[in-house]
Design a protein around this motif. Structure first.
Motif, mmCIF file in Angstrom:
data_model
loop_
_atom_site.group_PDB
_atom_site.id
_atom_site.type_symbol
_atom_site.label_atom_id
_atom_site.label_comp_id
_atom_site.label_asym_id
_atom_site.label_seq_id
_atom_site.Cartn_x
_atom_site.Cartn_y
_atom_site.Cartn_z
ATOM 1 N N GLY A 26 0.671 -1.299 0.072
ATOM 2 C CA GLY A 26 0.152 0.176 -0.057
ATOM 3 C C GLY A 26 0.774 1.275 -0.174
ATOM 4 O O GLY A 26 0.298 2.374 -0.049
ATOM 5 N N GLU A 27 2.270 1.093 0.010
ATOM 6 C CA GLU A 27 2.928 2.351 0.134
ATOM 7 C C GLU A 27 3.554 2.684 -1.526
ATOM 8 O O GLU A 27 3.507 1.524 -2.334
ATOM 9 N N THR A 28 4.313 3.769 -1.807
ATOM 10 C CA THR A 28 4.631 4.162 -2.768
ATOM 11 C C THR A 28 6.066 5.023 -2.375
ATOM 12 O O THR A 28 5.984 5.703 -1.455
ATOM 13 N N ASP A 72 3.857 4.780 -11.643
ATOM 14 C CA ASP A 72 2.434 5.425 -11.721
ATOM 15 C C ASP A 72 1.568 4.728 -10.570
ATOM 16 O O ASP A 72 1.883 3.786 -10.113
ATOM 17 N N ILE A 73 0.373 5.424 -10.317
ATOM 18 C CA ILE A 73 -0.506 4.936 -9.471
ATOM 19 C C ILE A 73 -1.837 5.099 -10.089
ATOM 20 O O ILE A 73 -2.433 6.228 -10.303
ATOM 21 N N GLY A 74 -2.208 4.009 -10.852
ATOM 22 C CA GLY A 74 -3.354 3.894 -11.394
ATOM 23 C C GLY A 74 -4.538 4.375 -10.801
ATOM 24 O O GLY A 74 -5.644 5.122 -11.404
ATOM 25 N N ARG A 129 -0.100 5.074 -0.199
ATOM 26 C CA ARG A 129 -0.953 5.897 -1.269
ATOM 27 C C ARG A 129 -2.251 6.508 -0.895
ATOM 28 O O ARG A 129 -2.311 7.395 -1.539
ATOM 29 N N SER A 130 -2.753 6.008 0.388
ATOM 30 C CA SER A 130 -3.970 6.787 1.064
ATOM 31 C C SER A 130 -3.628 8.014 1.319
ATOM 32 O O SER A 130 -4.799 9.022 1.403
ATOM 33 N N GLN A 131 -2.431 8.407 1.574
ATOM 34 C CA GLN A 131 -2.125 9.813 2.004
ATOM 35 C C GLN A 131 -1.662 10.699 0.946
ATOM 36 O O GLN A 131 -1.311 11.575 1.177
#
Length: 346
Positions: A26-28, A72-74, A129-131
């Motif tokens: 869940g991280e990038t 990329d974060i689709g 990614r949620s942040q």
């Protein structure tokens, strides 16, 4: 191997090699574009902690930041290389406070840049990614950084609920105070009476819309002929900030406390607060305010760029902490560019 600014203890800031941890589900990974030196970072530097959040081992500060995506974060419609902001507050999502819509009060929070969680005063950082907060075209690394403190200001004004054309006393004209000033004006507040002991901050307050700017509580009392203001917002780092806010308020007034006092202790006269029957609120972090922060900057209703007086590379970060701790004339807000000022401008 990258470098980072570590806080080891009070008045002990050093740049050293940083071993970037592995990413989690869940991280990038972001290349850090810029990170702000915040008042809370300064408290860690000056006092070694804030309340129970103390430096027990060297950690990397920095919670006001933006960065470039390395992939990329689709699901967010974002491509590699896009500039994004980050909400540093990772609430648990399960406690009563989160369920009530108060994620800023979550006692189980993992807050980027507060010990023991490393922050963004480094070249690369993993973030959930949620942040991630997508930004409009044309936003700069400076804009990305300043959205977080602007969010704090918006939350404080939300708590204050200024009435149309209401006179407001604003104590403290550091970055948060100057952002609160502008949000008050955008919200329809009337005369804003600002005080700060530093001349360059008073000058900036007047430039950004303060109707009067003085040095102390005595000015508020003189301007209001001893009555005080119906709304007082305190945004200082002084142990006397709470006291001065009370003595700046009129009978039946409202006080919102935003600042964190040096030494984590307030001094106040209880009788003055009680006899005024004041309504007092404490402001902590922010709610879901990023869309409004982005809109205010995009519309030019809040000038974030004027607050940034210094821009430095990571190698100058320790000196930047020393300058802020010494209240060096002319210093309001410093942004640190871990990958170089030129890289951030590209």
């Amino acid at each position: 191997m990258s470098n980072a600014l570590f806080l080891h203890a009070a008045h002990d800031a050093r740049v050293a090699p940083f071993n970037l941890r592995e990413g989690r589900p869940g991280e990038t990974l972001l290349d850090v574009a810029s990170v702000g030196l915040c008042g809370s970072d300064l408290h860690y530097y000056k006092d070694g902690g804030i309340g129970s959040a103390t430096i027990k081992a060297p950690f990397v500060p920095g919670h006001e930041f933006g960065g470039w995506l390395t992939e990329d974060i689709g699901e967010l419609g974002l491509r590699r290389g896009a500039l994004v902001a980050v909400d540093p507050n990772k609430a648990c999502g399960h406690c009563a406070y989160c369920h009530a819509g108060h994620a800023n009060l979550c006692p189980n929070v993992e807050f980027i840049g507060a010990p023991p969680f490393d922050g963004a005063m480094t070249q690369r950082i993993w973030v959930p990614r949620s942040q991630i907060v997508a930004l409009p075209e044309g936003f700069t690394p400076l804009d990305a950084v300043m959205l977080e403190p602007l969010g704090v200001a918006i939350h404080a004004v939300d708590l204050a609920k200024p009435r149309l054309l209401e006179r407001v006393a604003l104590l403290g004209c550091g970055p948060i105070g100057l952002l609160i000033l502008q949000v008050l004006k955008a919200a329809g507040a009337g005369e804003v009476l600002a005080v700060d002991p530093l001349e360059h901050r008073r000058a900036m307050a007047q430039r950004l819309g303060a109707d009067r700017a003085g040095t102390s509580l005595a000015d508020i009392q003189a301007w209001t002929e001893g009555e005080g203001a119906s709304l007082v917002i305190e945004a200082t780092n002084s142990p006397l900030g709470f006291r001065d806010a009370i003595l700046s308020a009129r009978i039946g007034g409202r006080v919102v406390l935003v600042g964190i006092p040096d030494g984590d202790t307030y001094t106040l006269p209880a009788a003055d607060a009680r006899r005024r029957a004041l309504k007092i609120k404490f402001s902590r972090r922010m709610g879901e305010v990023y869309p409004r922060a982005i809109a205010l900057v995009a519309a030019g209703k809040v000038d974030v760029a004027s607050l940034v007086t210094h821009r430095v590379g990571l190698e100058e970060a320790a000196e930047a902490f020393r300058r802020h701790a010494a209240d060096t004339p002319g210093v309001i807000k410093t942004l640190i560019y871990p990958n170089g000022v030129d890289a951030a401008a590209a």
